[in-house]
Scaffold this motif. Structure first.
Motif, PDB file in Angstrom:
ATOM      1  N   SER A  78      18.672   8.638  13.864  1.00 44.47           N
ATOM      2  CA  SER A  78      17.932   8.672  12.605  1.00 44.47           C
ATOM      3  C   SER A  78      18.633   7.855  11.525  1.00 44.47           C
ATOM      4  CB  SER A  78      17.773  10.119  12.137  1.00 44.47           C
ATOM      5  OG  SER A  78      17.095  10.188  10.895  1.00 44.47           O
ATOM      6  N   LEU A  79      17.828   7.313  10.600  1.00 43.95           N
ATOM      7  CA  LEU A  79      18.371   6.598   9.447  1.00 43.95           C
ATOM      8  C   LEU A  79      18.470   7.479   8.213  1.00 43.95           C
ATOM      9  CD1 LEU A  79      16.640   3.080   9.632  1.00 43.95           C
ATOM     10  CD2 LEU A  79      18.706   3.898  10.779  1.00 43.95           C
ATOM     11  N   GLY A  80      18.033   8.731   8.293  1.00 44.71           N
ATOM     12  CA  GLY A  80      18.107   9.621   7.141  1.00 44.71           C
ATOM     13  C   GLY A  80      16.878   9.523   6.246  1.00 44.71           C
ATOM     14  N   GLY A  81      16.804  10.406   5.254  1.00 46.87           N
ATOM     15  CA  GLY A  81      15.610  10.544   4.437  1.00 46.87           C
ATOM     16  C   GLY A  81      15.514   9.650   3.214  1.00 46.87           C
ATOM     17  N   ASP A  82      16.625   9.054   2.761  1.00 46.82           N
ATOM     18  CA  ASP A  82      16.582   8.250   1.541  1.00 46.82           C
ATOM     19  C   ASP A  82      15.668   7.040   1.687  1.00 46.82           C
ATOM     20  OD1 ASP A  82      18.284  10.004   0.335  1.00 46.82           O
ATOM     21  OD2 ASP A  82      20.069   8.741   0.508  1.00 46.82           O
ATOM     22  N   ILE A  83      15.612   6.467   2.888  1.00 48.33           N
ATOM     23  CA  ILE A  83      14.771   5.296   3.098  1.00 48.33           C
ATOM     24  C   ILE A  83      13.294   5.665   2.976  1.00 48.33           C
ATOM     25  CG2 ILE A  83      14.664   5.535   5.619  1.00 48.33           C
ATOM     26  CD1 ILE A  83      15.061   2.226   3.734  1.00 48.33           C
ATOM     27  N   ASP A  84      12.934   6.908   3.319  1.00 51.98           N
ATOM     28  CA  ASP A  84      11.548   7.360   3.177  1.00 51.98           C
ATOM     29  C   ASP A  84      11.122   7.327   1.710  1.00 51.98           C
ATOM     30  OD1 ASP A  84      11.751   7.815   5.849  1.00 51.98           O
ATOM     31  OD2 ASP A  84      11.238   9.938   5.786  1.00 51.98           O
ATOM     32  N   SER A  85      12.030   7.725   0.841  1.00 48.05           N
ATOM     33  CA  SER A  85      11.725   7.722  -0.605  1.00 48.05           C
ATOM     34  C   SER A  85      11.470   6.309  -1.096  1.00 48.05           C
ATOM     35  CB  SER A  85      12.898   8.344  -1.385  1.00 48.05           C
ATOM     36  OG  SER A  85      13.112   9.682  -0.999  1.00 48.05           O
ATOM     37  N   ALA A  86      12.195   5.341  -0.540  1.00 48.29           N
ATOM     38  CA  ALA A  86      11.993   3.942  -0.919  1.00 48.29           C
ATOM     39  C   ALA A  86      10.615   3.457  -0.473  1.00 48.29           C
ATOM     40  CB  ALA A  86      13.083   3.069  -0.312  1.00 48.29           C
ATOM     41  N   PHE A  87      10.177   3.855   0.716  1.00 49.82           N
ATOM     42  CA  PHE A  87       8.836   3.483   1.173  1.00 49.82           C
ATOM     43  C   PHE A  87       7.786   3.977   0.187  1.00 49.82           C
ATOM     44  CE2 PHE A  87      10.567   4.016   5.751  1.00 49.82           C
ATOM     45  CZ  PHE A  87      11.144   2.753   5.696  1.00 49.82           C
ATOM     46  N   ASP A  88       7.905   5.238  -0.213  1.00 53.58           N
ATOM     47  CA  ASP A  88       6.942   5.828  -1.139  1.00 53.58           C
ATOM     48  C   ASP A  88       6.990   5.130  -2.494  1.00 53.58           C
ATOM     49  OD1 ASP A  88       6.252   7.624   0.824  1.00 53.58           O
ATOM     50  OD2 ASP A  88       7.531   9.234   0.066  1.00 53.58           O
ATOM     51  N   TYR A  89       8.183   4.801  -2.950  1.00 52.58           N
ATOM     52  CA  TYR A  89       8.348   4.142  -4.258  1.00 52.58           C
ATOM     53  C   TYR A  89       7.621   2.800  -4.296  1.00 52.58           C
ATOM     54  CZ  TYR A  89      10.627   1.529  -8.020  1.00 52.58           C
ATOM     55  OH  TYR A  89      10.864   0.755  -9.132  1.00 52.58           O
ATOM     56  N   TYR A  90       7.827   1.978  -3.272  1.00 52.81           N
ATOM     57  CA  TYR A  90       7.211   0.652  -3.287  1.00 52.81           C
ATOM     58  C   TYR A  90       5.709   0.711  -3.061  1.00 52.81           C
ATOM     59  CZ  TYR A  90      11.865  -1.298  -3.542  1.00 52.81           C
ATOM     60  OH  TYR A  90      13.133  -1.621  -3.975  1.00 52.81           O
ATOM     61  N   SER A  91       5.241   1.736  -2.375  1.00 56.15           N
ATOM     62  CA  SER A  91       3.794   1.914  -2.223  1.00 56.15           C
ATOM     63  C   SER A  91       3.166   2.256  -3.566  1.00 56.15           C
ATOM     64  CB  SER A  91       3.490   3.018  -1.199  1.00 56.15           C
ATOM     65  OG  SER A  91       3.769   2.581   0.104  1.00 56.15           O
ATOM     66  N   LYS A  92       3.817   3.153  -4.302  1.00 55.28           N
ATOM     67  CA  LYS A  92       3.305   3.532  -5.626  1.00 55.28           C
ATOM     68  C   LYS A  92       3.339   2.358  -6.597  1.00 55.28           C
ATOM     69  CE  LYS A  92       4.563   8.416  -5.203  1.00 55.28           C
ATOM     70  NZ  LYS A  92       5.471   9.498  -5.679  1.00 55.28           N
ATOM     71  N   LYS A  93       4.292   1.456  -6.423  1.00 56.28           N
ATOM     72  CA  LYS A  93       4.400   0.269  -7.280  1.00 56.28           C
ATOM     73  C   LYS A  93       3.424  -0.826  -6.854  1.00 56.28           C
ATOM     74  CE  LYS A  93       7.706  -0.732  -9.666  1.00 56.28           C
ATOM     75  NZ  LYS A  93       7.963  -0.799 -11.128  1.00 56.28           N
ATOM     76  N   GLY A  94       2.702  -0.599  -5.752  1.00 55.86           N
ATOM     77  CA  GLY A  94       1.761  -1.607  -5.267  1.00 55.86           C
ATOM     78  C   GLY A  94       2.444  -2.775  -4.572  1.00 55.86           C
ATOM     79  N   MET A  95       3.690  -2.586  -4.184  1.00 54.31           N
ATOM     80  CA  MET A  95       4.459  -3.663  -3.528  1.00 54.31           C
ATOM     81  C   MET A  95       4.398  -3.478  -2.005  1.00 54.31           C
ATOM     82  SD  MET A  95       7.693  -3.660  -6.179  1.00 54.31           S
ATOM     83  CE  MET A  95       8.582  -4.977  -5.337  1.00 54.31           C
ATOM     84  N   GLU A  96       3.172  -3.523  -1.485  1.00 53.10           N
ATOM     85  CA  GLU A  96       2.975  -3.227  -0.071  1.00 53.10           C
ATOM     86  C   GLU A  96       3.623  -4.262   0.847  1.00 53.10           C
ATOM     87  OE1 GLU A  96       1.996  -0.558   1.242  1.00 53.10           O
ATOM     88  OE2 GLU A  96       1.306   0.441  -0.570  1.00 53.10           O
ATOM     89  N   HIS A  97       3.650  -5.515   0.427  1.00 60.44           N
ATOM     90  CA  HIS A  97       4.254  -6.536   1.283  1.00 60.44           C
ATOM     91  C   HIS A  97       5.753  -6.297   1.425  1.00 60.44           C
ATOM     92  CE1 HIS A  97       4.979 -10.283   3.347  1.00 60.44           C
ATOM     93  NE2 HIS A  97       5.835 -10.671   2.414  1.00 60.44           N
ATOM     94  N   TYR A  98       6.400  -5.956   0.302  1.00 62.95           N
ATOM     95  CA  TYR A  98       7.839  -5.698   0.375  1.00 62.95           C
ATOM     96  C   TYR A  98       8.108  -4.415   1.156  1.00 62.95           C
ATOM     97  CZ  TYR A  98      12.690  -4.961  -0.834  1.00 62.95           C
ATOM     98  OH  TYR A  98      14.041  -4.757  -0.755  1.00 62.95           O
TER      99      TYR A  98
END
Length: 207
Positions: A78-98
């Motif tokens: 596992s890579l841990g849970g912090d990376i999951d929060s980053a996925f959610d953050y960039y989705s909310k920012k509309g930065m789907e490509h990144y």
């Protein structure tokens, strides 16, 4: 014995985003490098494995091994849970490509860790047995429900991994897998399939 390589290159990410090296432009390369840096910063890499599950105690819920098992090895990385929060953050920012680049960089990294654990498992091979390629619940003919049984046997909560009600894994970038071992005299096509992982080419642990 090889060591776990926690570096990640642009070239290792390209297959995940289905881009050929000759089609890589400067902007995409720069964005992938940023995604890699963020993944490496946010990841809390952990893994657990069992070289020989007690077959008198452990059994799959649905899956049936294709040949009589001499041994069964189980693993989780596992890579841990912090990376999951980053996925959610960039989705909310509309930065789907990144987010897409970030997620696939994470895919490349977790597979690298799984390759390493797979290597540790293969290193336990003896002369009177041979191993099949690794399998994961939810892929191929292994039902995703098997995540639960393997997770319970490995006590993956020790590394912060949980199985959700739909048998998916949390954190998202977590892989559960197993390796089946049979007697060296058994003839089966699964023993001939090459996994092409862990940096061993040709693999010293396979036919």
């Amino acid at each position: 014995m090889i060591e776990l390589d926690l570096s990640l290159s642009v070239q290792e990410v390209l297959p995940w985003i289905k881009v050929k090296p000759e089609n890589l432009d400067a902007e995409l390369k720069d964005n992938i490098e940023k995604a890699i840096e963020e993944v490496l910063t946010l990841s809390s890499i952990s893994y657990v494995y069992n070289l020989e599950a007690d077959l008198d105690f452990f059994e799959f819920d649905v899956y049936q091994p294709p040949f009589p098992l001499k041994r069964l090895s189980l693993g989780c990385a596992s890579l841990g849970g912090d990376i999951d929060s980053a996925f959610d953050y960039y989705s909310k920012k509309g930065m789907e490509h990144y987010r897409y680049l970030l997620e696939n960089s994470a895919n490349a990294l977790v597979e690298k860790v799984v390759d390493y654990v797979n290597f540790l498992i293969c290193s336990s091979k003896t002369d009177d047995e041979k191993q099949s390629f690794r399998k994961s619940p939810g892929i191929g003919r292994v039902p995703i429900i098997e995540n639960k049984r393997i997770a319970e046997y490995l006590f993956v909560d020790r590394i912060g991994v949980k199985v959700n009600n739909n048998y998916s894994l949390f954190p998202k970038k977590t892989v559960i897998f197993f390796v089946e071992w049979g007697d060296f005299r058994i003839k089966h096509h699964e023993f001939k399939k090459r996994c092409n992982h862990c940096g061993q080419s040709p693999c010293i642990y396979r036919i």
